[in-house]
Write a protein that holds these residues in place. Structure first.
Motif, PDB file in Angstrom:
ATOM      1  N   TYR A 178       9.749   9.814  -7.999  1.00 42.54           N
ATOM      2  CA  TYR A 178       9.532   8.415  -8.353  1.00 42.54           C
ATOM      3  C   TYR A 178       9.559   7.550  -7.099  1.00 42.54           C
ATOM      4  O   TYR A 178      10.312   7.796  -6.164  1.00 42.54           O
ATOM      5  CB  TYR A 178      10.588   7.942  -9.351  1.00 42.54           C
ATOM      6  N   ALA A 179       8.688   6.543  -7.081  1.00 39.06           N
ATOM      7  CA  ALA A 179       8.553   5.654  -5.932  1.00 39.06           C
ATOM      8  C   ALA A 179       9.122   4.289  -6.284  1.00 39.06           C
ATOM      9  O   ALA A 179       8.743   3.695  -7.295  1.00 39.06           O
ATOM     10  CB  ALA A 179       7.092   5.536  -5.526  1.00 39.06           C
ATOM     11  N   LEU A 180      10.023   3.799  -5.440  1.00 39.76           N
ATOM     12  CA  LEU A 180      10.682   2.519  -5.678  1.00 39.76           C
ATOM     13  C   LEU A 180      10.156   1.453  -4.730  1.00 39.76           C
ATOM     14  O   LEU A 180       9.968   1.698  -3.536  1.00 39.76           O
ATOM     15  CB  LEU A 180      12.190   2.658  -5.492  1.00 39.76           C
ATOM     16  N   SER A 181       9.943   0.271  -5.285  1.00 36.60           N
ATOM     17  CA  SER A 181       9.535  -0.900  -4.514  1.00 36.60           C
ATOM     18  C   SER A 181      10.669  -1.911  -4.536  1.00 36.60           C
ATOM     19  O   SER A 181      11.298  -2.134  -5.573  1.00 36.60           O
ATOM     20  CB  SER A 181       8.270  -1.515  -5.114  1.00 36.60           C
ATOM     21  N   ALA A 182      10.931  -2.526  -3.399  1.00 36.37           N
ATOM     22  CA  ALA A 182      11.946  -3.577  -3.311  1.00 36.37           C
ATOM     23  C   ALA A 182      11.274  -4.930  -3.167  1.00 36.37           C
ATOM     24  O   ALA A 182      10.363  -5.099  -2.354  1.00 36.37           O
ATOM     25  CB  ALA A 182      12.879  -3.326  -2.124  1.00 36.37           C
ATOM     26  N   SER A 183      11.679  -5.879  -3.984  1.00 39.46           N
ATOM     27  CA  SER A 183      11.178  -7.267  -3.927  1.00 39.46           C
ATOM     28  C   SER A 183       9.669  -7.360  -4.096  1.00 39.46           C
ATOM     29  O   SER A 183       9.037  -8.275  -3.566  1.00 39.46           O
ATOM     30  CB  SER A 183      11.607  -7.932  -2.614  1.00 39.46           C
ATOM     31  N   GLY A 184       9.080  -6.416  -4.818  1.00 38.78           N
ATOM     32  CA  GLY A 184       7.660  -6.487  -5.130  1.00 38.78           C
ATOM     33  C   GLY A 184       6.727  -6.051  -4.029  1.00 38.78           C
ATOM     34  O   GLY A 184       5.508  -6.165  -4.159  1.00 38.78           O
ATOM     35  N   SER A 185       7.256  -5.533  -2.923  1.00 39.51           N
ATOM     36  CA  SER A 185       6.396  -5.102  -1.821  1.00 39.51           C
ATOM     37  C   SER A 185       5.571  -3.889  -2.221  1.00 39.51           C
ATOM     38  O   SER A 185       5.966  -3.088  -3.070  1.00 39.51           O
ATOM     39  CB  SER A 185       7.260  -4.753  -0.603  1.00 39.51           C
ATOM     40  N   ASP A 186       4.408  -3.729  -1.571  1.00 40.10           N
ATOM     41  CA  ASP A 186       3.592  -2.531  -1.785  1.00 40.10           C
ATOM     42  C   ASP A 186       4.178  -1.305  -1.099  1.00 40.10           C
ATOM     43  O   ASP A 186       3.791  -0.177  -1.403  1.00 40.10           O
ATOM     44  CB  ASP A 186       2.162  -2.763  -1.281  1.00 40.10           C
ATOM     45  N   TRP A 187       5.098  -1.504  -0.150  1.00 41.64           N
ATOM     46  CA  TRP A 187       5.786  -0.362   0.462  1.00 41.64           C
ATOM     47  C   TRP A 187       6.696   0.277  -0.573  1.00 41.64           C
ATOM     48  O   TRP A 187       7.411  -0.419  -1.305  1.00 41.64           O
ATOM     49  CB  TRP A 187       6.622  -0.798   1.659  1.00 41.64           C
ATOM     50  N   VAL A 188       6.698   1.618  -0.622  1.00 42.42           N
ATOM     51  CA  VAL A 188       7.576   2.315  -1.561  1.00 42.42           C
ATOM     52  C   VAL A 188       8.285   3.460  -0.852  1.00 42.42           C
ATOM     53  O   VAL A 188       7.814   3.987   0.160  1.00 42.42           O
ATOM     54  CB  VAL A 188       6.809   2.863  -2.782  1.00 42.42           C
TER      55      VAL A 188
END
Length: 732
Positions: free
Chosen positions: A170-180
């Protein structure tokens, strides 16, 4: 927007302005002396193809500069001072919170021996993934993103189960960024903790497991310089040199195998899928957001996983779109626009390439939106017919087996199937229905209700949705949905909200939106959704291509004529019309309030592309040249200058009230677009009778991953602004 096809919207009902009674409070009129002071640097100019371009607010392109931080704080303070004049703002928030507080379910899907589904009890920040042993078994929480952050701003971006279902990546994003960041955990009951170290700096990625479950493929971009921690996503660096890697479970990321990279074409973007039988890796290469792509494959079974393997081309020229569906041995099935602007299904034998692509399901009059495979050799085809879903069951040989018994006028919002399964689940929604999940039996061809969503206190029988087709400037008939209470008087007395997008081959389909329903029920509104050109509603040739590049003005004309139709039809008046769009739709709002400000009462532009001269210089903006053209080319630039919102701010006609909305972690459409436009508006149109404002969200990105509270707060502020400006009355 604008890359991964992640898009979304608003809606209406009873509570109108009564012209025979005074407003509860007077409409806001701006006082220019209240605008925050903004430094204007007239020395910043450049000559592009003989055009002198002024850019006095270029300093706002640096998000970390103290002056930019001060600008953000001052603008947010000014905006709050405007909406503070709204007397029913907190009442709206309370009502909207109550409307949001209903159970929401995702389609169940089977992985391994267990079923999974997403669920939100109502006001949870993020939806929770549940697991159960059977469809009637006791559900257990499997993965809860709400435990990952106190404020709910860490979200699940994408995920993938291994072939056996034993591992969950699973890939998590912080604060809505496209970086995961990609994590892996076991699905076995009682298992705790992660089974692998995280993989960082993935972006615009899927997670594709090899069937031996030893690892997965993912897409990554180089880590931006001097960015770490919670600052990831606030940078503006170009995203180029994407690479496809294979990560082996238990190995450090530094040992990941480089599968694909093209230094000669740094703007190329790879996507990957492991074939249903696990034998092949299929790689799709895009050079922009244009739907044309390249397709290659690699035989995993015969060759194993090696550094930069030798791929075999299926399609090595950018002409049409090709999307893998499934394969039977050496025969691959694709959807394509080759010879079919509305898409068809074809097959291709990699052991008999001379035969080329052979048609399986021909193009229909309707747009082929989604295809999945089920029961080994059957295809589920979902089409868009005048912006409503119809579905069919086909054999892999191309014969129609059945038409899905979908309710009339709905949209299939999600679909769950597997090649080895006979179970098909799909969720349908409409403007007035929060959702019904159906189970479809491919043997009996019977559809049964699996789960129905209910919204307490909402009676859909009091409302109606109409679809109209109005003429645009050039006579093209444009579809538009109008949602309102039944039997409203068409006397122009209602405030209305008009939503549009018009870009990137994306269809704007019916959706259930409690914010729009609150506007309808408690502010007497009408909501209209215009399916303007530039979208994908009627295919590439007829719709998408007619609203991009040198035909982009068609989008703005279509939208302005939608406004005229609402006024001439008696739904509203120009002074009571709110227009809204996000991302590419934000550009739409920015262009239209410049070109025809007299048509609108309020313009609300979310995360918009406002500087169309420099969009390609930031993050993934270079991928949008497919729609906007390349500003580095003379002919493209000169057309762009005719509509770019930042470069067409005027002072000859008064603007409606304008609200720009952006977020500090938006690394898709970076916030500098909105910063520069509001600065220019407040300078050039400083004597405007209505306020020109910006709302800047913190710990949020382009829209995906926002917590429920953030969504409620944002919607409350937007409608509080519109209400304060228009003097709207609250009705219980």
């Amino acid at each position: 927007m604008i890359l991964s096809r992640l898009v979304r919207r608003i809606k209406p009902t009873a509570a109108f302005i009564c012209p025979k009674r005074p407003f509860l409070f007077p409409p806001v009129r701006s006082n220019m002396s209240e605008y925050p002071a903004i430094r204007r640097d007239e020395s910043v100019t450049e000559s592009l193809h003989g055009n002198i371009i002024k850019d006095p607010y270029r300093w706002l392109e640096d998000p970390d500069a103290p002056e930019t931080v001060e600008f953000v704080n001052n603008q947010n303070t000014f905006f709050q001072s405007i909406i503070a004049k709204n007397t029913w703002k907190e009442t709206f928030r309370e009502r909207l919170t109550k409307m949001f507080n209903y159970e929401r379910f995702g389609c169940p899907f089977k992985r391994g021996d267990s079923y999974y589904y997403f669920h939100n009890s109502g006001l949870q920040a993020q939806s929770v993934l549940y697991k159960q042993d059977s469809l009637t078994g006791e559900p257990k929480v499997f993965f809860d993103p709400n435990t990952l952050s106190e404020d709910g701003t860490v979200s699940l971006n994408t995920y993938s189960f291994s072939e056996s279902g034993d591992l969950f990546a699973y890939a998590l994003s912080a604060s809505g960024s496209d970086w995961v960041t990609i994590h892996v955990k076991s699905t076995k009951d009682g298992a705790t903790g992660e089974v692998d170290d995280p993989v960082h700096w993935a972006k615009f990625t899927s997670i594709e497991w090899t069937h031996d479950e030893k690892g997965y493929f993912y897409t990554s971009y180089p880590k931006p310089e001097n960015v770490s921690g919670d600052k990831a996503g606030t940078e503006t660096n170009q995203n180029t040199n994407a690479a496809l890697y294979y990560h082996r479970i238990g190995k450090p990321q530094s040992e990941d195998v480089l599968i694909w990279k093209d230094p000669e074409h740094p703007q190329y973007m790879p996507g990957s899928v492991v074939s249903d039988d696990g034998k092949y890796l299929i790689v799709s290469i895009s050079e922009s957001c244009d739907p044309a792509n390249l397709v290659y494959y690699f035989d995993l079974e015969a060759n194993g996983i090696n550094e930069r393997p030798q791929f075999v081309a299926v399609k090595d020229k950018f002409e049409y779109s090709y999307s893998y569906i499934t394969n039977e041995g050496s025969v691959f099935y694709f959807t394509t626009t080759d010879g079919a602007p509305k898409r068809r299904v074809v097959k291709y034998d990699i052991n008999n390439t001379e035969a080329g692509f052979i048609e399986v399901v021909p193009e229909r009059d309707d747009l082929l939106e989604d295809v999945s495979v089920i029961d080994h050799n059957k295809l589920v085809l979902i089409y868009l017919q005048d912006v409503k879903s119809v579905g069919y069951l086909y054999s892999l040989e191309g014969s129609q087996l059945a038409k899905l018994p979908l309710p009339v006028g709905v949209i299939v919002s999600s679909l769950s199937s597997k090649k080895k399964s006979k179970e098909l689940f799909y969720s349908v929604i409409s403007f007035l229905s929060p959702g019904v999940i159906y189970r479809y039996d491919v043997d009996t061809l019977e559809q049964t209700v699996f789960r129905q969503v209910h919204l307490e206190g909402f009676d859909d029988s009091q409302f109606e949705t109409k679809q109209v087709f109005y003429p645009s400037k050039d006579g093209t008939k444009i579809p538009m949905f109008i949602i309102s209470r039944k039997g409203i008087a068409l006397d122009g007395s209602h405030p209305a909200l008009l939503y549009g997008y018009g870009g990137f081959n994306i269809s704007v389909t019916p959706t259930f939106n409690v914010t729009w329903l609150t506007f309808i029920q408690n502010l007497g509104g009408v909501v209209a959704v215009a399916n303007i050109r530039g979208g994908g509603e009627y295919g590439e040739e007829k719709w998408y291509n007619q609203g991009k590049l040198f035909k982009k003005q068609n989008c703005f004309d279509d939208f302005q004529h939608a406004a005229k139709h609402l006024v001439s039809g008696g739904y509203t008046t120009s002074s009571k019309l709110i227009i809204n769009g996000g991302s590419n739709g934000g550009l739409l709002i920015g262009a239209c309030v410049n070109q025809a400000p007299e048509l609108f009462g309020v313009g609300i532009a979310d995360v918009g592309v406002m500087d169309v001269v420099r969009f390609h210089k930031f993050t993934i903006g270079h991928a949008w040249v497919s729609d906007y053209g390349n500003p580095d080319k003379k002919e493209d630039l000169e057309y762009i200058l005719s509509y770019s919102p930042l470069h067409n701010v005027q002072s000859t006609k008064p603007y409606p009230a304008v609200l720009l909305c952006t977020s500090d972690h938006d690394d898709r459409v970076v916030p500098l677009h909105s910063y520069k436009l509001i600065a220019e508006l407040q300078h050039t149109a400083r004597n405007n009778p209505q306020p020109l404002c910006i709302r800047i969200e913190t710990k949020a990105g382009h829209g995906a991953g926002m917590s429920t509270k953030q969504r409620i707060d944002a919607a409350t502020d937007k409608f509080a602004f519109a209400g304060a400006v228009l003097g709207l009355e609250w009705r219980a």
